[in-house]
Motif scaffolding. Sequence first.
Motif, mmCIF file in Angstrom:
data_model
loop_
_atom_site.group_PDB
_atom_site.id
_atom_site.type_symbol
_atom_site.label_atom_id
_atom_site.label_comp_id
_atom_site.label_asym_id
_atom_site.label_seq_id
_atom_site.Cartn_x
_atom_site.Cartn_y
_atom_site.Cartn_z
ATOM 1 N N VAL A 96 -5.554 3.198 0.538
ATOM 2 C CA VAL A 96 -4.258 3.526 -0.044
ATOM 3 C C VAL A 96 -3.781 4.878 0.447
ATOM 4 O O VAL A 96 -2.597 5.056 0.800
ATOM 5 C CB VAL A 96 -4.347 3.508 -1.588
ATOM 6 N N GLU A 97 -4.686 5.858 0.507
ATOM 7 C CA GLU A 97 -4.322 7.190 1.012
ATOM 8 C C GLU A 97 -3.917 7.126 2.481
ATOM 9 O O GLU A 97 -2.964 7.793 2.900
ATOM 10 C CB GLU A 97 -5.510 8.138 0.857
ATOM 11 N N GLU B 75 -7.574 0.743 -5.099
ATOM 12 C CA GLU B 75 -8.340 0.802 -3.860
ATOM 13 C C GLU B 75 -9.227 -0.430 -3.686
ATOM 14 O O GLU B 75 -9.332 -0.990 -2.589
ATOM 15 C CB GLU B 75 -9.184 2.070 -3.829
ATOM 16 N N ALA C 141 -7.123 -3.376 -2.745
ATOM 17 C CA ALA C 141 -6.596 -3.162 -1.391
ATOM 18 C C ALA C 141 -7.651 -3.476 -0.344
ATOM 19 O O ALA C 141 -7.381 -4.141 0.656
ATOM 20 C CB ALA C 141 -6.119 -1.723 -1.244
ATOM 21 N N LEU D 259 0.823 -1.204 0.000
ATOM 22 C CA LEU D 259 0.000 0.000 0.000
ATOM 23 C C LEU D 259 0.860 1.259 0.000
ATOM 24 O O LEU D 259 0.510 2.265 -0.618
ATOM 25 C CB LEU D 259 -0.920 0.007 1.227
ATOM 26 N N ARG D 260 1.997 1.198 0.673
ATOM 27 C CA ARG D 260 2.846 2.387 0.782
ATOM 28 C C ARG D 260 3.741 2.584 -0.436
ATOM 29 O O ARG D 260 4.093 3.714 -0.768
ATOM 30 C CB ARG D 260 3.723 2.283 2.036
#
Length: 547
Positions: free
Chosen positions: A418-419, A303, A306, A295-296
């Motif tokens: 993700v954000e 999204e 994820a 994710l990073r």
Amino acid sequence: MDVNPDVAPAPGRLTVAAVLEQEEIRTGSPEVLAGGNRLSEEVRWVHVADSAAVGGLLEGGELVLTTGQAFRHSAEATGRFLDDVTAAGAAGVVIELVDERSEPATGAIAHLRAAVVGRDLPVVLLTRKVRFVRVTQVAHRVLVGEQLARVERARHVHEVFTQLSLESASEQRIVDRTAILLDSPVVLEDVAHRVLAFHGEDSVGLLRDWVQRARGVGYLEATGRRGGPEDWLQTPVGVRGRRWGRLVVPGPLVDDDEASQVLERAGQALTLARMAGRDERELLYQAQSGLIHELRHSHTLGEGEARTRAAALGLAEAPYYLPVVFRLDRHPDEDPTGLQLRERALLEELTRVVGRARRSALVAGMNSGSLGVLLPVPARQLEDGLVEDLCARLTAARRGEQEPDWSVGVAPSRPGLVEAAAGLDEAVQVAEIAGTLETRRQPFFRFGDLRLRGLLSNLRADPRVATFAAAELAPLLEYDDDAGLDLLERFLAHGGNKSALARTGYLSRPALYARLAKLQDKLGVSLDDAESRTALHVAVLCHRLQE
């Protein structure tokens, strides 16, 4: 009445007294001349011998049957024989003293009575002929039957604990089965003597003042008893060198040997259960860590994917996800291994706390000594309460044994996973800066809570900031004046108030004033000037952040 040698008594523990109860022995009119208080000692084998030097043939625990032909002629010879079998660890001696007319050998009997004075070895006199072969035959059948029974009991114990291990039984279930097999209360405790599981009808009596009582019973690296007021049978639990507890039987037992066998197998089952649980958790930790890393750093993970993968790892769906980082304080002279062990302990504690609170989270190691957490939150106004509750539960899990040795950084929540994962970098920075604070009056920090430190942390990579700090502190840094830098930092932390600094007891007032005057001369600026103090304070903060 004769005993049929083809019919053995029921299997059981064979003692000297049990042998004397045989009909064949009773026909010899047995008389216990010595060691009457030791007739309950266990007999490992029955040995027939007429040699005076029989001690070299014994291994200990034997009952010796003899007619005494080699030593009956004198009390001295009889005494040497008894000395020999005593030294060899015999369980007892049965001596038949009959002459050629099958009458009691009165002279030999007198010698034996004189030789047994003051001895505690069981010595039994027979004054009528006895067929020793019948005695040994019946006794050996009992012993063999007992050995077969022990083998059968060992097989049963092995099957019980093997099945429990295959079923991934809980610690409580293993303790329950152990107590049933032993017909006695059983307690599993950790190295701090906290009771992890127990089985016993009277739980109040069993656990009353447990910690205090258990501390009086030293640990053993093998199954056994330590002695003392609480003479408990115990076995260590865990891999050698990494014991995490022990299993104890705090009550009386019929047979320590059999109980030890059961206790050892139970300890092994508990060790395997803990290791299997760790393996399962390890796979979960690795999966969560891998997802957070993707994710990073991945630019291809969308999204939708994820969220699907996170849900498969148990993360609840939520409108927002909050990035939180726990950063362990660094201890002086701590090596990387020590920090890694503390990080692992915090990871396990954090995972347990989240589970007990019936919440979900993704947790992964970040930089060395830091844990990143993605926490689902139902609404932004609930963020602070959720983080405060998590920190409080984590602190309470240590039960007052140790103050929190971590700082907590929180970044803004995001509607996308993700954000939110990207926000972990900011949370790491916040936790690192919070770790430099002398006092932490709140359980967690956001960037806005750090004020000047937060601004300087963002600017610390700018070479102009480093140049400014080096110029302001040059008179101290060039000469490695750590004491002067420490004094300046304390003085500035007290707002330039000399009296307030003196009241801390750092130095006596006259010594403090003299040191500050020398420091002012060395820096070449007035410490009474507000702008000078501000510039020096910024420089000191920059210097500490860059260390």
